[in-house]
Design a protein around this motif. Sequence first.
Motif, short mmCIF file in Angstrom:
data_model
loop_
_atom_site.label_atom_id
_atom_site.label_comp_id
_atom_site.label_asym_id
_atom_site.label_seq_id
_atom_site.Cartn_x
_atom_site.Cartn_y
_atom_site.Cartn_z
N THR A 52 -32.88 -77.34 12.86
CA THR A 52 -32.60 -76.59 11.64
C THR A 52 -33.89 -75.97 11.10
O THR A 52 -33.91 -74.80 10.70
CB THR A 52 -31.96 -77.50 10.58
OG1 THR A 52 -30.77 -78.06 11.13
CG2 THR A 52 -31.63 -76.73 9.32
N ARG A 53 -34.96 -76.74 11.09
CA ARG A 53 -36.25 -76.25 10.60
C ARG A 53 -36.74 -75.09 11.46
O ARG A 53 -37.17 -74.05 10.94
CB ARG A 53 -37.28 -77.38 10.58
CG ARG A 53 -38.62 -76.97 9.96
CD ARG A 53 -39.66 -78.06 10.11
NE ARG A 53 -40.01 -78.32 11.49
CZ ARG A 53 -40.87 -77.58 12.21
NH1 ARG A 53 -41.45 -76.53 11.68
NH2 ARG A 53 -41.16 -77.91 13.46
N ARG A 74 -34.68 -71.94 10.87
CA ARG A 74 -35.03 -71.30 9.60
C ARG A 74 -36.32 -70.51 9.75
O ARG A 74 -36.43 -69.37 9.30
CB ARG A 74 -35.16 -72.34 8.51
CG ARG A 74 -35.49 -71.75 7.15
CD ARG A 74 -35.59 -72.84 6.07
NE ARG A 74 -35.84 -72.28 4.78
CZ ARG A 74 -37.03 -71.89 4.34
NH1 ARG A 74 -38.10 -72.00 5.10
NH2 ARG A 74 -37.16 -71.38 3.13
N GLU A 75 -37.32 -71.12 10.39
CA GLU A 75 -38.60 -70.42 10.59
C GLU A 75 -38.41 -69.16 11.43
O GLU A 75 -39.01 -68.11 11.15
CB GLU A 75 -39.61 -71.35 11.27
CG GLU A 75 -40.14 -72.43 10.38
CD GLU A 75 -41.12 -73.33 11.11
OE1 GLU A 75 -41.49 -73.04 12.26
OE2 GLU A 75 -41.52 -74.35 10.51
N PHE A 112 -33.72 -69.09 0.02
CA PHE A 112 -33.33 -69.25 1.41
C PHE A 112 -34.19 -70.25 2.05
O PHE A 112 -34.98 -70.70 2.42
CB PHE A 112 -33.39 -67.92 2.15
CG PHE A 112 -32.99 -68.03 3.58
CD1 PHE A 112 -31.66 -68.20 3.93
CD2 PHE A 112 -33.92 -68.01 4.60
CE1 PHE A 112 -31.27 -68.30 5.26
CE2 PHE A 112 -33.54 -68.12 5.93
CZ PHE A 112 -32.20 -68.26 6.25
#
Length: 84
Positions: A62-63, A66-67, A84
């Motif tokens: 997930t991280r 997002r990045e 966001f």
Amino acid sequence: MAALAPVQVSPLIKFGRWSALLLGIMWGSHRYNTLKASETAWRVEEAERKIVKDAHKATEKTRLNREELLYLADQAGVKVPPNF
């Protein structure tokens, strides 16, 4: 050539062979049960570790996702909302 007559095996040797066979079967059964118990315990621990590892992987994925989305938005010139 003449056929040879079968050799009579001593009853002591027969008894020894059957005893070794039965003792081997008993030892194998005991060994199997011992190893099965330890393997079952190991599998339970491994299942618990897998739950934690999967949760960590999901968080990390997930991280990174997002990045990557933030990077692509920056490259495309899209304004990213502040939450966001």
